[in-house]
Write a protein that holds these residues in place. Structure first.
Motif, PDB file in Angstrom:
ATOM      1  N   ALA A   1       0.850  -1.188   0.000  1.00 35.03           N
ATOM      2  CA  ALA A   1       0.000   0.000   0.000  1.00 35.03           C
ATOM      3  C   ALA A   1       0.887   1.240   0.000  1.00 35.03           C
ATOM      4  O   ALA A   1       1.867   1.307   0.724  1.00 35.03           O
ATOM      5  N   MET A   2       0.536   2.213  -0.857  1.00 38.23           N
ATOM      6  CA  MET A   2       1.326   3.443  -0.930  1.00 38.23           C
ATOM      7  C   MET A   2       0.622   4.551  -0.164  1.00 38.23           C
ATOM      8  O   MET A   2      -0.600   4.581  -0.142  1.00 38.23           O
ATOM      9  N   PRO A   3       1.337   5.533   0.397  1.00 41.46           N
ATOM     10  CA  PRO A   3       2.789   5.552   0.482  1.00 41.46           C
ATOM     11  C   PRO A   3       3.317   4.619   1.566  1.00 41.46           C
ATOM     12  O   PRO A   3       2.579   4.241   2.465  1.00 41.46           O
ATOM     13  N   VAL A   4       4.577   4.305   1.444  1.00 41.68           N
ATOM     14  CA  VAL A   4       5.222   3.430   2.405  1.00 41.68           C
ATOM     15  C   VAL A   4       5.937   4.303   3.425  1.00 41.68           C
ATOM     16  O   VAL A   4       6.575   5.280   3.060  1.00 41.68           O
ATOM     17  N   GLU A   5       5.827   3.940   4.689  1.00 37.61           N
ATOM     18  CA  GLU A   5       6.634   4.665   5.667  1.00 37.61           C
ATOM     19  C   GLU A   5       8.036   4.078   5.649  1.00 37.61           C
ATOM     20  O   GLU A   5       8.228   2.903   5.363  1.00 37.61           O
ATOM     21  N   ASN A   6       8.991   4.917   5.953  1.00 35.78           N
ATOM     22  CA  ASN A   6      10.387   4.527   5.761  1.00 35.78           C
ATOM     23  C   ASN A   6      10.822   3.374   6.665  1.00 35.78           C
ATOM     24  O   ASN A   6      11.822   2.732   6.415  1.00 35.78           O
ATOM     25  N   HIS A   7      10.052   3.086   7.732  1.00 34.80           N
ATOM     26  CA  HIS A   7      10.434   1.951   8.576  1.00 34.80           C
ATOM     27  C   HIS A   7       9.614   0.705   8.255  1.00 34.80           C
ATOM     28  O   HIS A   7       9.789  -0.318   8.878  1.00 34.80           O
ATOM     29  N   ASP A   8       8.687   0.822   7.256  1.00 36.49           N
ATOM     30  CA  ASP A   8       7.905  -0.356   6.856  1.00 36.49           C
ATOM     31  C   ASP A   8       8.729  -1.264   5.961  1.00 36.49           C
ATOM     32  O   ASP A   8       9.507  -0.801   5.144  1.00 36.49           O
ATOM     33  N   LYS A   9       8.469  -2.552   6.129  1.00 40.65           N
ATOM     34  CA  LYS A   9       9.162  -3.505   5.264  1.00 40.65           C
ATOM     35  C   LYS A   9       8.530  -3.470   3.869  1.00 40.65           C
ATOM     36  O   LYS A   9       7.299  -3.467   3.749  1.00 40.65           O
ATOM     37  N   ALA A  10       9.379  -3.423   2.851  1.00 40.41           N
ATOM     38  CA  ALA A  10       8.869  -3.456   1.478  1.00 40.41           C
ATOM     39  C   ALA A  10       9.775  -4.365   0.661  1.00 40.41           C
ATOM     40  O   ALA A  10      10.984  -4.423   0.901  1.00 40.41           O
ATOM     41  N   PHE A  11       9.175  -5.104  -0.250  1.00 44.93           N
ATOM     42  CA  PHE A  11       9.944  -6.069  -1.033  1.00 44.93           C
ATOM     43  C   PHE A  11       9.604  -5.947  -2.512  1.00 44.93           C
ATOM     44  O   PHE A  11       8.474  -5.642  -2.866  1.00 44.93           O
ATOM     45  N   VAL A  12      10.608  -6.226  -3.340  1.00 43.96           N
ATOM     46  CA  VAL A  12      10.369  -6.345  -4.772  1.00 43.96           C
ATOM     47  C   VAL A  12      10.209  -7.830  -5.057  1.00 43.96           C
ATOM     48  O   VAL A  12      11.056  -8.626  -4.649  1.00 43.96           O
ATOM     49  N   ARG A  13       9.092  -8.187  -5.713  1.00 40.17           N
ATOM     50  CA  ARG A  13       8.864  -9.602  -5.975  1.00 40.17           C
ATOM     51  C   ARG A  13       8.904  -9.859  -7.468  1.00 40.17           C
ATOM     52  O   ARG A  13       8.202  -9.218  -8.242  1.00 40.17           O
ATOM     53  N   ILE A  14       9.765 -10.787  -7.858  1.00 40.65           N
ATOM     54  CA  ILE A  14       9.930 -11.122  -9.273  1.00 40.65           C
ATOM     55  C   ILE A  14       9.563 -12.583  -9.443  1.00 40.65           C
ATOM     56  O   ILE A  14      10.097 -13.442  -8.728  1.00 40.65           O
ATOM     57  N   GLU A  15       8.639 -12.841 -10.346  1.00 43.05           N
ATOM     58  CA  GLU A  15       8.298 -14.238 -10.592  1.00 43.05           C
ATOM     59  C   GLU A  15       8.683 -14.592 -12.022  1.00 43.05           C
ATOM     60  O   GLU A  15       8.265 -13.935 -12.974  1.00 43.05           O
ATOM     61  N   LEU A  16       9.524 -15.608 -12.144  1.00 43.14           N
ATOM     62  CA  LEU A  16      10.045 -15.972 -13.457  1.00 43.14           C
ATOM     63  C   LEU A  16       9.721 -17.421 -13.772  1.00 43.14           C
ATOM     64  O   LEU A  16       9.738 -18.266 -12.879  1.00 43.14           O
ATOM     65  N   ASN A  17       9.465 -17.670 -15.022  1.00 39.72           N
ATOM     66  CA  ASN A  17       9.397 -19.052 -15.477  1.00 39.72           C
ATOM     67  C   ASN A  17      10.665 -19.301 -16.291  1.00 39.72           C
ATOM     68  O   ASN A  17      10.784 -18.829 -17.420  1.00 39.72           O
ATOM     69  N   MET A  18      11.630 -20.012 -15.704  1.00 43.60           N
ATOM     70  CA  MET A  18      12.917 -20.198 -16.379  1.00 43.60           C
ATOM     71  C   MET A  18      12.788 -21.279 -17.448  1.00 43.60           C
ATOM     72  O   MET A  18      12.295 -22.368 -17.189  1.00 43.60           O
ATOM     73  N   LYS A  19      13.278 -20.927 -18.655  1.00 49.26           N
ATOM     74  CA  LYS A  19      13.190 -21.883 -19.766  1.00 49.26           C
ATOM     75  C   LYS A  19      14.548 -22.472 -20.121  1.00 49.26           C
ATOM     76  O   LYS A  19      14.648 -23.501 -20.770  1.00 49.26           O
ATOM     77  N   LYS A  20      15.602 -21.771 -19.699  1.00 50.56           N
ATOM     78  CA  LYS A  20      16.945 -22.214 -20.051  1.00 50.56           C
ATOM     79  C   LYS A  20      17.862 -21.664 -18.965  1.00 50.56           C
ATOM     80  O   LYS A  20      17.713 -20.512 -18.546  1.00 50.56           O
ATOM     81  N   ILE A  21      18.779 -22.495 -18.481  1.00 50.28           N
ATOM     82  CA  ILE A  21      19.658 -22.043 -17.405  1.00 50.28           C
ATOM     83  C   ILE A  21      21.012 -21.665 -17.991  1.00 50.28           C
ATOM     84  O   ILE A  21      21.594 -22.408 -18.783  1.00 50.28           O
ATOM     85  N   HIS A  22      21.466 -20.492 -17.606  1.00 53.91           N
ATOM     86  CA  HIS A  22      22.788 -20.043 -18.045  1.00 53.91           C
ATOM     87  C   HIS A  22      23.565 -19.685 -16.786  1.00 53.91           C
ATOM     88  O   HIS A  22      23.021 -19.052 -15.875  1.00 53.91           O
TER      89      HIS A  22
END
Lengths: 283, 426
Positions: free
Chosen positions: B292-313
């Motif tokens: 929820a925005m805005p975030v207070e500076n002491h709140d925990k916030a995370f970037v979440r990336i969901e990937l479907n990997m098709k080839k490993i390098h």
């Protein structure tokens, strides 16, 4: 198109005439040429002990070395020209030719900082190189002239001939040849840097393939054709024959060499102009 | 129509991406021959297709007119084509297509101090630099006293510039450039150097040049305050195109909101390549719910990336880049930074969660761009070029201290450890 009319002072287009010299602009920037020359001359020997005297030491010592190695040890003839005159003019002309060629070949890499940041007619850079190398050459040539005069008054009065008046033209010919070749190479060295190193090596080898330390007449008939095909041969031989009235240079050789020079200059300017538009994105 | 000083028509500039060539003639020749013969190019790296070398349009069909005496701020995020545009106008590099007509002479301050020679004195360098910028010797003679005065170098003017402090160097260089009598002045991030006092003076000088003497100014900066105070109109660039050409205030607002709106999540399918498919890119809180925005500076916030990997390098990395509202890159973060053998992505579905540090960012808006690459080999998604963007709005919760409850100046706002020792001291 409205771009054709005269209200624009500058029109920037994707394609421009690759053989244009834009002399008007270069004349406008003549002060820049002068300042480039001053920068080159003044900064080469900053913080050295002998300063510009180095210009004079180089040819003197090389001449002495050549007189010992090629004259006394190898006993190569000099067309009956006094050895000191023969070797000194060879050394001085060759060092002018090779250093002019090298500087032109590196014109992009040594100016990349300014070329990448501001616009000015790019040809001012090679032109200023010609002048700064010419000044170095004239200093060295002064030594030769002194020795030459001494010989004139000591039994070699026949060296004084109207042919001497043609020397400036031969110099111009040499300048154009070195600049043409240098600019041709410069457009390739921006992409492949090892070529500059290779060129340095080739030029030092090439000295032995041109009549610098020996006259053309010493070359046997079998190999002579290779020397005649080398366009530098005619320039060097021409210079010597104007000074000393000797040498085996023919009109064919002269015309051939001048023809080569014209092609080199045209091709050099063409490649330079083509390259200066995009080299900023490459280097 | 009469007072148009710059007119650009269909300007395009094409860059080849990455390396221009392999740098070796033999390989270039081989690659060229392969392409001509239509066989597989063996000089391409694994996972690289010939298209990757083909590059992109840094400027794409740019059209504009600039009136005499206008002060134009060119804004846009990194890689939008601002500097390329200035380089084309100042003739440092040629456009790939299109035409520009210019009335009057152009002087560019693309970087101050260009062409200074370290072994030459300040005075000699004034002449050299002035001539490079297009001044005549007589012109410089006339102005040299002003230049020396403005630069405040005075008695050191006959000392080689290599003995100058960096401040002196920049002041001298700017003084030369600012003395140019050009009709059109082009300035790219010139104010990024020097101390605050110098920047103020330089900005004042540019203001004076344009308002009093009617010169046209094109100005690029990431510092919106500087752009706002100097410029009258603006030009907003994005991915090589002009998206807005209006008054400067509107352009700055447009720039800030444009960054935010740039990507909606319907088009995540766009980020589908041979290595992975991007399924989700969002900000979440501690419980995994949408943040929820805005975030207070002491709140925990995370970037979440969901990937479907098709080839490993082995060199695959992913993470994010975070910029503040002025376009300054705060930092890059990759999932492999916190290195652990067991932490690698595997084939199939992977969820990566990266923490945004508390008490590090200042109050304000931030833009978080997705990033993925084969490390040191190639970009898969370059955060500076084409990447989905999230907006993070930080407000409040700056510290637990009653002394720090309001926004402070500064790019970041860390709460740092202090110790105060007073027992036993006299």
């Amino acid at each position: 198109m409205q771009f054709k009319d005269s209200k624009w002072d500058t029109v920037i287009e994707a394609k421009q005439n690759p053989l244009s010299l834009d002399l008007k602009q270069i004349i406008e920037y003549r002060d820049l040429v002068i300042l480039f020359v001053r920068r080159d001359i003044a900064t080469t020997y900053k913080q050295t002990i002998l300063g510009p005297l180095w210009y004079l030491f180089q040819p003197v010592f090389t001449t002495v070395m050549f007189m010992i190695v090629f004259g006394h040890v190898a006993r190569i003839g000099t067309d009956d020209i006094p050895p000191v005159l023969f070797y000194s003019i060879g050394v001085i002309l060759w060092s002018f030719f090779s250093s002019l060629l090298m500087c032109q070949a590196n014109v992009f890499s040594s100016n990349k900082d300014i070329f990448g940041k501001v616009y000015f007619p790019r040809l001012t850079a090679p032109i200023s190189i010609i002048f700064s190398e010419l000044i170095k050459f004239l200093l060295q040539f002064g030594i030769f002239v002194l020795i030459f005069i001494v010989y004139l008054f000591n039994g070699y009065a026949e060296f004084l001939s109207p042919g001497l008046l043609l020397i400036p033209f031969v110099l111009l010919w040499l300048i154009f040849m070195a600049t043409g070749i240098g600019l041709m190479v410069s457009s390739v060295t921006t992409k492949y840097r090892d070529l500059a190193k290779a060129l340095e090596f080739f030029i030092s080898m090439f000295m032995y393939a041109a009549p610098v330390v020996y006259p053309l007449s010493e070359v046997s008939e079998r190999f002579r054709i290779f020397f005649v095909l080398n366009p530098v041969t005619a320039v060097l031989e021409c210079f010597r024959s104007l000074c000393f009235g000797t040498g085996g240079v023919s009109l064919h050789m002269v015309l051939y060499s001048i023809g080569c020079t014209l092609i080199f200059v045209l091709l050099g300017v063409f490649l330079f102009n083509k390259n200066e538009k995009v080299f900023v994105d490459v280097i | 129509m009469e007072d148009i000083v710059i007119k650009a028509e269909n300007i395009g500039k094409y860059y080849r991406l990455g390396q221009i060539n392999t740098g070796m003639f033999y390989l270039d020749a081989k690659s060229w021959i392969s392409r001509k013969l239509g066989i597989e190019d063996k000089t391409l790296k694994i996972g690289e297709s010939a298209g990757d070398r083909n590059g992109f349009w840094a400027l794409d069909d740019i059209n504009f007119e600039i009136e005499q005496g206008d002060r134009v701020g060119i804004i846009g995020k990194n890689g939008a084509g601002k500097s390329t545009l200035l380089k084309v106008i100042s003739r440092v590099t040629a456009p790939t297509k299109g035409r520009i007509g210019i009335r009057g002479n152009v002087a560019s301050l693309l970087e101050v101090g260009t062409g200074f020679h370290h072994d030459m004195t300040g005075r000699e360098n004034i002449y050299l630099n002035g001539a490079i910028l297009g001044m005549k010797r007589a012109e410089i003679n006339e102005k040299i006293d002003d230049i020396i005065e403005f630069s405040e170098i005075n008695e050191h003017i006959d000392t080689p510039v290599k003995r100058y402090s960096s401040g002196m160097y920049v002041r001298l260089a700017f003084a030369v450039a600012a003395s140019l009598d050009s009709d059109i002045l082009i300035a790219d991030e010139v104010l990024a150097v020097g101390d605050a006092e110098f920047q103020k003076r330089a900005l004042g000088r540019m203001n004076e040049l344009s308002s009093r003497q009617g010169r046209t100014v094109l100005f690029v900066s990431h510092r919106m305050n500087a752009v706002k105070s100097l410029c009258r109109t603006g030009m907003l660039l994005d991915k090589g195109k002009i998206v807005l050409r209006d008054e400067i205030d509107k352009c700055i607002t447009g720039y800030q909101s444009h960054l935010y709106e740039k990507k909606s999540f319907e088009d995540l399918s766009h980020y589908d390549n041979e290595f992975f498919e991007l399924l989700e890119f969002k900000l979440v809180d501690q419980d995994g719910h949408d943040l929820a925005m805005p975030v207070e500076n002491h709140d925990k916030a995370f970037v979440r990336i969901e990937l479907n990997m098709k080839k490993i390098h082995h060199a695959f990395t992913t993470g994010y880049a975070i910029y503040n509202s002025e376009g300054i890159l705060m930092y890059w973060s990759y999932s492999v930074d916190d290195y652990d053998e067991n932490n690698n992505v595997k084939m199939g579905r992977n969820v990566l969660t990266g923490e945004i540090p508390n008490h590090f960012l200042n109050e304000g808006e931030y833009y978080i761009y997705f990033s993925a690459s084969l490390h040191y080999i190639q970009w898969l998604v370059n955060p500076e070029v084409d990447s989905p963007c999230l907006k993070l709005y930080v407000q409040g919760g700056l510290s637990e201290s009653p002394f720090w409850t309001m926004k402070r100046p500064g790019v970041c706002a860390p709460v740092l450890k202090w110790t105060v020792n007073n027992s036993g001291l006299i």
